[in-house]
Design a protein around this motif. Structure first.
Motif, PDB file in Angstrom:
ATOM      1  N   MET A  46       0.754  -1.273   0.135  1.00 15.34           N
ATOM      2  CA  MET A  46      -0.031  -0.029  -0.143  1.00 15.34           C
ATOM      3  C   MET A  46       0.853   1.265   0.130  1.00 15.34           C
ATOM      4  O   MET A  46       2.142   1.318   0.420  1.00 15.34           O
ATOM      5  CB  MET A  46      -0.836   0.118   1.366  1.00 15.34           C
ATOM      6  N   THR A  47       0.118   2.235  -0.538  1.00 13.50           N
ATOM      7  CA  THR A  47       1.196   3.523  -0.568  1.00 13.50           C
ATOM      8  C   THR A  47       0.865   4.231   0.725  1.00 13.50           C
ATOM      9  O   THR A  47       0.220   4.002   1.680  1.00 13.50           O
ATOM     10  CB  THR A  47       0.451   4.770  -1.446  1.00 13.50           C
ATOM     11  N   ALA A  48       1.930   5.263   0.970  1.00 13.73           N
ATOM     12  CA  ALA A  48       1.796   5.925   2.304  1.00 13.73           C
ATOM     13  C   ALA A  48       0.644   7.107   2.335  1.00 13.73           C
ATOM     14  O   ALA A  48       0.208   6.783   3.531  1.00 13.73           O
ATOM     15  CB  ALA A  48       3.128   7.089   2.303  1.00 13.73           C
ATOM     16  N   PRO A  49      -0.139   7.366   1.367  1.00 12.67           N
ATOM     17  CA  PRO A  49      -1.502   7.867   1.668  1.00 12.67           C
ATOM     18  C   PRO A  49      -2.533   7.189   2.131  1.00 12.67           C
ATOM     19  O   PRO A  49      -3.496   7.479   2.893  1.00 12.67           O
ATOM     20  CB  PRO A  49      -1.515   8.712   0.208  1.00 12.67           C
ATOM     21  N   GLN A  50      -2.123   5.728   1.575  1.00 18.11           N
ATOM     22  CA  GLN A  50      -3.503   4.664   1.928  1.00 18.11           C
ATOM     23  C   GLN A  50      -3.235   4.390   3.415  1.00 18.11           C
ATOM     24  O   GLN A  50      -4.083   4.119   3.814  1.00 18.11           O
ATOM     25  CB  GLN A  50      -3.139   3.485   1.017  1.00 18.11           C
ATOM     26  N   ARG A  51      -2.093   4.171   3.767  1.00 11.53           N
ATOM     27  CA  ARG A  51      -1.473   3.813   4.989  1.00 11.53           C
ATOM     28  C   ARG A  51      -2.153   4.788   6.004  1.00 11.53           C
ATOM     29  O   ARG A  51      -2.877   4.348   6.880  1.00 11.53           O
ATOM     30  CB  ARG A  51      -0.268   3.588   5.227  1.00 11.53           C
ATOM     31  N   SER A  52      -1.960   6.081   5.815  1.00 16.93           N
ATOM     32  CA  SER A  52      -2.217   7.153   6.842  1.00 16.93           C
ATOM     33  C   SER A  52      -3.509   7.416   6.725  1.00 16.93           C
ATOM     34  O   SER A  52      -4.335   7.445   7.808  1.00 16.93           O
ATOM     35  CB  SER A  52      -1.729   8.613   6.025  1.00 16.93           C
ATOM     36  N   TYR A  53      -4.720   7.199   5.765  1.00 16.04           N
ATOM     37  CA  TYR A  53      -5.886   7.227   5.560  1.00 16.04           C
ATOM     38  C   TYR A  53      -6.458   5.996   6.110  1.00 16.04           C
ATOM     39  O   TYR A  53      -7.591   6.076   7.094  1.00 16.04           O
ATOM     40  CB  TYR A  53      -6.531   7.452   4.456  1.00 16.04           C
ATOM     41  N   LEU A  54      -5.872   4.838   6.149  1.00 11.23           N
ATOM     42  CA  LEU A  54      -6.374   3.681   6.520  1.00 11.23           C
ATOM     43  C   LEU A  54      -6.252   3.683   8.068  1.00 11.23           C
ATOM     44  O   LEU A  54      -7.289   3.130   8.861  1.00 11.23           O
ATOM     45  CB  LEU A  54      -5.836   2.541   5.972  1.00 11.23           C
ATOM     46  N   ASP A  55      -5.262   4.180   8.527  1.00  9.92           N
ATOM     47  CA  ASP A  55      -4.902   4.435  10.022  1.00  9.92           C
ATOM     48  C   ASP A  55      -6.175   5.061  10.570  1.00  9.92           C
ATOM     49  O   ASP A  55      -6.624   5.098  11.781  1.00  9.92           O
ATOM     50  CB  ASP A  55      -3.594   5.086  10.318  1.00  9.92           C
ATOM     51  N   THR A  56      -6.472   6.331   9.915  1.00  8.26           N
ATOM     52  CA  THR A  56      -7.507   7.234  10.410  1.00  8.26           C
ATOM     53  C   THR A  56      -8.754   6.581  10.434  1.00  8.26           C
ATOM     54  O   THR A  56      -9.286   6.660  11.554  1.00  8.26           O
ATOM     55  CB  THR A  56      -7.353   8.602   9.488  1.00  8.26           C
ATOM     56  N   LEU A  57      -9.242   6.069   9.359  1.00  8.47           N
ATOM     57  CA  LEU A  57     -10.336   5.208   9.065  1.00  8.47           C
ATOM     58  C   LEU A  57     -10.480   4.394  10.511  1.00  8.47           C
ATOM     59  O   LEU A  57     -11.460   4.037  11.223  1.00  8.47           O
ATOM     60  CB  LEU A  57     -10.778   4.794   7.993  1.00  8.47           C
ATOM     61  N   ALA A  58      -9.429   3.390  10.468  1.00  2.88           N
ATOM     62  CA  ALA A  58      -9.384   2.133  11.586  1.00  2.88           C
ATOM     63  C   ALA A  58      -9.574   2.726  12.935  1.00  2.88           C
ATOM     64  O   ALA A  58     -10.253   1.922  13.772  1.00  2.88           O
ATOM     65  CB  ALA A  58      -8.199   1.400  11.394  1.00  2.88           C
TER      66      ALA A  58
ATOM     67  N   ALA B 230      -5.478  -2.664   0.725  1.00  6.22           N
ATOM     68  CA  ALA B 230      -5.950  -1.418   1.396  1.00  6.22           C
ATOM     69  C   ALA B 230      -7.243  -0.447   0.909  1.00  6.22           C
ATOM     70  O   ALA B 230      -7.689  -0.157   1.445  1.00  6.22           O
ATOM     71  CB  ALA B 230      -4.688  -0.423   1.384  1.00  6.22           C
ATOM     72  N   SER B 231      -7.253  -0.803  -0.560  1.00  9.96           N
ATOM     73  CA  SER B 231      -8.200   0.085  -1.148  1.00  9.96           C
ATOM     74  C   SER B 231      -9.667  -0.422  -0.603  1.00  9.96           C
ATOM     75  O   SER B 231     -10.551   0.195  -0.350  1.00  9.96           O
ATOM     76  CB  SER B 231      -8.160  -0.103  -2.610  1.00  9.96           C
ATOM     77  N   GLU B 232      -9.589  -2.002  -0.557  1.00  7.14           N
ATOM     78  CA  GLU B 232     -10.855  -2.620  -0.166  1.00  7.14           C
ATOM     79  C   GLU B 232     -11.337  -2.151   1.246  1.00  7.14           C
ATOM     80  O   GLU B 232     -12.434  -2.067   1.652  1.00  7.14           O
ATOM     81  CB  GLU B 232     -10.926  -4.102  -0.491  1.00  7.14           C
ATOM     82  N   GLN B 233     -10.194  -2.060   2.068  1.00  2.00           N
ATOM     83  CA  GLN B 233     -10.327  -1.875   3.478  1.00  2.00           C
ATOM     84  C   GLN B 233     -10.991  -0.220   3.622  1.00  2.00           C
ATOM     85  O   GLN B 233     -11.779  -0.282   4.535  1.00  2.00           O
ATOM     86  CB  GLN B 233      -9.355  -2.060   4.186  1.00  2.00           C
ATOM     87  N   ILE B 234     -10.248   0.277   2.760  1.00  2.00           N
ATOM     88  CA  ILE B 234     -10.867   1.999   2.864  1.00  2.00           C
ATOM     89  C   ILE B 234     -12.107   2.051   2.475  1.00  2.00           C
ATOM     90  O   ILE B 234     -12.930   2.580   3.107  1.00  2.00           O
ATOM     91  CB  ILE B 234      -9.796   2.657   1.927  1.00  2.00           C
ATOM     92  N   ASP B 235     -12.636   1.563   1.397  1.00  3.64           N
ATOM     93  CA  ASP B 235     -14.006   1.320   1.020  1.00  3.64           C
ATOM     94  C   ASP B 235     -14.828   0.930   2.142  1.00  3.64           C
ATOM     95  O   ASP B 235     -15.964   1.542   2.606  1.00  3.64           O
ATOM     96  CB  ASP B 235     -14.314   0.660  -0.299  1.00  3.64           C
ATOM     97  N   ARG B 236     -14.478  -0.048   2.688  1.00  2.00           N
ATOM     98  CA  ARG B 236     -15.563  -0.703   3.932  1.00  2.00           C
ATOM     99  C   ARG B 236     -15.491   0.168   4.846  1.00  2.00           C
ATOM    100  O   ARG B 236     -16.581   0.376   5.508  1.00  2.00           O
ATOM    101  CB  ARG B 236     -14.686  -2.275   4.137  1.00  2.00           C
ATOM    102  N   LEU B 237     -14.512   0.717   5.435  1.00  2.00           N
ATOM    103  CA  LEU B 237     -14.285   1.649   6.682  1.00  2.00           C
ATOM    104  C   LEU B 237     -14.990   2.668   6.296  1.00  2.00           C
ATOM    105  O   LEU B 237     -15.575   3.485   7.175  1.00  2.00           O
ATOM    106  CB  LEU B 237     -12.924   1.582   7.111  1.00  2.00           C
ATOM    107  N   GLN B 238     -14.885   3.146   5.218  1.00  2.00           N
ATOM    108  CA  GLN B 238     -15.745   4.616   4.687  1.00  2.00           C
ATOM    109  C   GLN B 238     -16.890   4.144   4.868  1.00  2.00           C
ATOM    110  O   GLN B 238     -17.779   5.128   5.611  1.00  2.00           O
ATOM    111  CB  GLN B 238     -15.348   4.914   3.483  1.00  2.00           C
ATOM    112  N   ASN B 239     -17.639   3.331   4.448  1.00  2.00           N
ATOM    113  CA  ASN B 239     -19.158   3.116   4.709  1.00  2.00           C
ATOM    114  C   ASN B 239     -19.345   2.990   6.135  1.00  2.00           C
ATOM    115  O   ASN B 239     -20.385   3.259   6.576  1.00  2.00           O
ATOM    116  CB  ASN B 239     -19.300   1.706   3.867  1.00  2.00           C
ATOM    117  N   GLU B 240     -18.517   2.354   6.924  1.00  2.15           N
ATOM    118  CA  GLU B 240     -18.837   1.966   8.399  1.00  2.15           C
ATOM    119  C   GLU B 240     -18.622   3.181   9.288  1.00  2.15           C
ATOM    120  O   GLU B 240     -19.463   3.264  10.103  1.00  2.15           O
ATOM    121  CB  GLU B 240     -17.765   0.810   8.936  1.00  2.15           C
ATOM    122  N   THR B 241     -17.702   4.203   8.932  1.00  2.00           N
ATOM    123  CA  THR B 241     -17.834   5.373   9.610  1.00  2.00           C
ATOM    124  C   THR B 241     -18.593   6.494   9.131  1.00  2.00           C
ATOM    125  O   THR B 241     -18.558   7.576   9.414  1.00  2.00           O
ATOM    126  CB  THR B 241     -16.118   5.689   9.760  1.00  2.00           C
TER     127      THR B 241
END
Length: 79
Positions: A35-47, A63-74
């Protein structure tokens, strides 16, 4: 190659109703790279917002799939 022939070149026609920016992560050419650094940072925030722990060794696609899932959840979903 002349400028005229370059203008006529095309690759990968977009299907009607399809957004070329929305490609399934499993179809990404680089999806298996880390995963890219921006993905990692955003994923950390969402998690953190979701109260979840996510593995730090995800691929770009995962990471993209987790971001999509967590965006919906949050409630941060862009849809």
């Amino acid at each position: 190659m002349s400028d005229t022939s370059r203008e006529e070149e095309t690759l990968g026609a977009v299907r009607e109703g399809e957004n070329p920016a929305e490609k399934d992560p499993s179809d990404w050419v680089t999806g298996d790279e880390p995963m890219t650094a921006p993905q990692r940072s955003y994923l950390d925030t969402l998690a953190r917002e979701a109260g979840e722990e996510i593995p730090a060794d995800l691929t770009k696609a995962e990471a993209s799939e987790q971001i999509d899932r967590l965006q919906n959840e949050t409630g941060r979903s862009t849809e």
